[in-house]
Design a protein around this motif. Structure first.
Motif, PDB file in Angstrom:
ATOM      1  N   UNK A 274       0.704  -1.294   0.132  1.00 40.48           N
ATOM      2  CA  UNK A 274       0.463   0.287  -0.214  1.00 40.48           C
ATOM      3  C   UNK A 274       0.881   1.165  -0.214  1.00 40.48           C
ATOM      4  N   UNK A 275       2.022   1.344   0.968  1.00 44.10           N
ATOM      5  CA  UNK A 275       2.992   2.305   1.072  1.00 44.10           C
ATOM      6  C   UNK A 275       3.658   2.573  -0.067  1.00 44.10           C
ATOM      7  N   UNK A 276       3.954   1.641  -1.268  1.00 43.74           N
ATOM      8  CA  UNK A 276       4.477   1.816  -2.614  1.00 43.74           C
ATOM      9  C   UNK A 276       3.047   2.176  -4.021  1.00 43.74           C
ATOM     10  N   UNK A 277       2.474   1.330  -3.299  1.00 42.37           N
ATOM     11  CA  UNK A 277       1.224   2.403  -4.262  1.00 42.37           C
ATOM     12  C   UNK A 277       1.081   4.023  -3.591  1.00 42.37           C
ATOM     13  N   UNK A 278       0.650   4.087  -2.812  1.00 41.73           N
ATOM     14  CA  UNK A 278       0.734   5.899  -2.341  1.00 41.73           C
ATOM     15  C   UNK A 278       2.175   6.143  -3.495  1.00 41.73           C
ATOM     16  N   UNK A 279       3.126   5.803  -2.778  1.00 40.01           N
ATOM     17  CA  UNK A 279       4.334   6.502  -3.585  1.00 40.01           C
ATOM     18  C   UNK A 279       4.423   6.234  -5.105  1.00 40.01           C
ATOM     19  N   UNK A 280       3.934   5.359  -5.568  1.00 38.71           N
ATOM     20  CA  UNK A 280       3.950   5.214  -7.166  1.00 38.71           C
ATOM     21  C   UNK A 280       3.146   6.744  -7.668  1.00 38.71           C
ATOM     22  N   UNK A 281       1.759   6.688  -6.967  1.00 38.80           N
ATOM     23  CA  UNK A 281       0.362   7.564  -7.314  1.00 38.80           C
ATOM     24  C   UNK A 281       1.538   9.121  -6.955  1.00 38.80           C
ATOM     25  N   UNK A 282       2.408   9.271  -5.978  1.00 38.96           N
ATOM     26  CA  UNK A 282       2.657  10.774  -5.897  1.00 38.96           C
ATOM     27  C   UNK A 282       3.471  10.638  -7.029  1.00 38.96           C
ATOM     28  N   UNK A 283       4.826  10.396  -6.893  1.00 40.41           N
ATOM     29  CA  UNK A 283       5.310  10.350  -8.137  1.00 40.41           C
ATOM     30  C   UNK A 283       5.460  11.096  -9.227  1.00 40.41           C
TER      31      UNK A 283
ATOM     32  N   UNK B 153       5.878  13.733 -11.778  1.00 39.03           N
ATOM     33  CA  UNK B 153       6.510  13.617 -13.171  1.00 39.03           C
ATOM     34  C   UNK B 153       5.231  14.536 -14.012  1.00 39.03           C
ATOM     35  N   UNK B 154       3.951  14.690 -13.875  1.00 39.83           N
ATOM     36  CA  UNK B 154       3.140  14.922 -14.650  1.00 39.83           C
ATOM     37  C   UNK B 154       3.491  16.108 -14.775  1.00 39.83           C
TER      38      UNK B 154
END
Length: 95
Positions: free
Chosen positions: A28-37, A41-42
């Motif tokens: 879940x933490x990795x998914x949140x970090x991925x979403x934030x990154x 990037x956008x």
């Protein structure tokens, strides 16, 4: 957890259940970090696009000036053509 996730953990030892919980939290933490990154990037891409549009007139002007310079260099009667030929150094010695 949904009932499907709970179903496969039935009968696992306490130690294994704890490890499963840790891995789920990590996921879940990795998914949140991925979403934030991805959001960062956008934003960077949007900023780059904005700067590209902002610089387009300068680039067009530079390209036009470069073409004009090249045209002058190719013209044998142009002072720039004369300066960049090997005859220029010979003329300087004579003067």
């Amino acid at each position: 957890m949904s009932w499907a996730e709970e179903d496969w953990t039935v009968g696992l030892s306490g130690r294994v259940l704890q490890k499963v919980k840790e891995l789920q939290v990590h996921k879940e933490r990795l998914f949140r970090e991925n979403k934030q990154k991805q959001l960062q990037l956008d934003n960077i891409n949007a900023s780059l696009e904005k700067q590209t549009v902002k610089c387009a007139p300068w680039k067009a002007s530079w390209t036009k000036s470069k073409g004009q310079k090249e045209a002058l260099m190719e013209n044998p009667t142009s002072p720039l053509h004369f300066i960049n030929t090997s005859d220029y150094s010979r003329c300087m010695v004579i003067m």
